[in-house]
Design an enzyme around this catalytic site. Sequence first.
Site, PDB file in Angstrom:
ATOM      1  N   GLU A  59       0.861  -1.188   0.000  1.00 18.41           N
ATOM      2  CA  GLU A  59       0.000   0.000   0.000  1.00 18.41           C
ATOM      3  C   GLU A  59       0.896   1.237   0.000  1.00 18.41           C
ATOM      4  O   GLU A  59       1.804   1.345   0.810  1.00 18.41           O
ATOM      5  CB  GLU A  59      -0.912   0.005   1.224  1.00 18.41           C
ATOM      6  CG  GLU A  59      -1.746   1.254   1.413  1.00 18.41           C
ATOM      7  CD  GLU A  59      -2.619   1.573   0.217  1.00 18.41           C
ATOM      8  OE1 GLU A  59      -2.541   2.723  -0.273  1.00 18.41           O
ATOM      9  OE2 GLU A  59      -3.372   0.684  -0.239  1.00 18.41           O
ATOM     10  N   ASP A  86       5.102   2.175  -3.964  1.00 22.94           N
ATOM     11  CA  ASP A  86       4.407   2.114  -5.238  1.00 22.94           C
ATOM     12  C   ASP A  86       4.657   0.740  -5.842  1.00 22.94           C
ATOM     13  O   ASP A  86       5.741   0.164  -5.701  1.00 22.94           O
ATOM     14  CB  ASP A  86       4.920   3.191  -6.197  1.00 22.94           C
ATOM     15  CG  ASP A  86       4.350   4.564  -5.882  1.00 22.94           C
ATOM     16  OD1 ASP A  86       3.126   4.656  -5.670  1.00 22.94           O
ATOM     17  OD2 ASP A  86       5.124   5.537  -5.860  1.00 22.94           O
ATOM     18  N   ASP A 107      -8.098   1.220  -8.730  1.00 22.73           N
ATOM     19  CA  ASP A 107      -8.606   2.429  -9.381  1.00 22.73           C
ATOM     20  C   ASP A 107      -8.763   2.136 -10.870  1.00 22.73           C
ATOM     21  O   ASP A 107      -7.797   1.748 -11.529  1.00 22.73           O
ATOM     22  CB  ASP A 107      -7.612   3.575  -9.171  1.00 22.73           C
ATOM     23  CG  ASP A 107      -8.171   4.933  -9.579  1.00 22.73           C
ATOM     24  OD1 ASP A 107      -8.961   4.992 -10.552  1.00 22.73           O
ATOM     25  OD2 ASP A 107      -7.812   5.941  -8.941  1.00 22.73           O
ATOM     26  N   LYS A 111     -10.357   7.456 -17.807  1.00 22.37           N
ATOM     27  CA  LYS A 111      -9.985   8.269 -18.968  1.00 22.37           C
ATOM     28  C   LYS A 111      -8.900   7.571 -19.786  1.00 22.37           C
ATOM     29  O   LYS A 111      -7.961   7.000 -19.241  1.00 22.37           O
ATOM     30  CB  LYS A 111      -9.506   9.645 -18.517  1.00 22.37           C
ATOM     31  CG  LYS A 111     -10.595  10.476 -17.846  1.00 22.37           C
ATOM     32  CD  LYS A 111     -10.092  11.850 -17.446  1.00 22.37           C
ATOM     33  CE  LYS A 111     -11.208  12.660 -16.780  1.00 22.37           C
ATOM     34  NZ  LYS A 111     -10.739  14.005 -16.347  1.00 22.37           N
ATOM     35  N   ASP A 143     -15.798  -3.833  -8.769  1.00 27.68           N
ATOM     36  CA  ASP A 143     -17.200  -3.504  -9.004  1.00 27.68           C
ATOM     37  C   ASP A 143     -17.378  -2.805 -10.343  1.00 27.68           C
ATOM     38  O   ASP A 143     -18.496  -2.646 -10.817  1.00 27.68           O
ATOM     39  CB  ASP A 143     -17.718  -2.584  -7.894  1.00 27.68           C
ATOM     40  CG  ASP A 143     -16.961  -1.269  -7.866  1.00 27.68           C
ATOM     41  OD1 ASP A 143     -15.746  -1.292  -7.549  1.00 27.68           O
ATOM     42  OD2 ASP A 143     -17.550  -0.217  -8.183  1.00 27.68           O
ATOM     43  N   THR A 181     -13.594  -7.036   0.833  1.00 28.04           N
ATOM     44  CA  THR A 181     -12.915  -5.779   1.130  1.00 28.04           C
ATOM     45  C   THR A 181     -13.959  -4.764   1.588  1.00 28.04           C
ATOM     46  O   THR A 181     -15.166  -5.000   1.498  1.00 28.04           O
ATOM     47  CB  THR A 181     -12.197  -5.223  -0.114  1.00 28.04           C
ATOM     48  OG1 THR A 181     -13.182  -4.765  -1.052  1.00 28.04           O
ATOM     49  CG2 THR A 181     -11.319  -6.287  -0.775  1.00 28.04           C
TER      50      THR A 181
END
Length: 201
Positions: A59, A86, A107, A111, A143, A181
């Site tokens: 994380e 990272d 994430d 775009k 999701d 989660t």
Amino acid sequence: MRVRRDKNLEKILDVDPLVISKFPFKLKQDTIIELGSGKGTMISALALKNPSQNYLCVERDRTIASKAIEKFNDLNLKNINLIVSDIQHLTEIIENKVNTIWLTFSDPWPKNRHEHRRLTYKTFLDLYKKFLSPQGVIKLKTDNDKFFHYSLESMSEFGMKILYQTNDLHNSIKNLDNEMTDYEKKWSSLGKSINYLEASF
């Protein structure tokens, strides 16, 4: 949602023995890694249920990572470690290959100009290939339907094998061993089905 930094809480990362700070870190092959583990809700539940199994969280957000460490300590977990980093730097700081990599509610970066940031973009897949064993598996939950379809296409184009896929994890055979989660709990409570896949190189 952006988490407000808590520098006092983050101090735990400098002293807690569960936090890996000396590199390169040698992994055991049976280690299960969760990339972008957030507050560690899913992986801590797995670690609690499987005390002989080794787990590693990665994380990059220090405040969120601190909350995960608090949770691990509250549960008195000894079979889990955390690296604050990272994902791009993983091959520089860990050694050996592992059998399982989890990508949970990454994430989606919707775009097009941000495609290279998606954790199933080809450069990330190439990274995972370097520390996933030949028989290893990547497991993904999300999701976001568009990100799920993108991931399936990206993995297939990269030459990966899709071993299993479903658009409704909670009504599939894979739900028998599933631990949720925080995001998963949130979206499933709102009626959103959860996408899931397993893939190998």
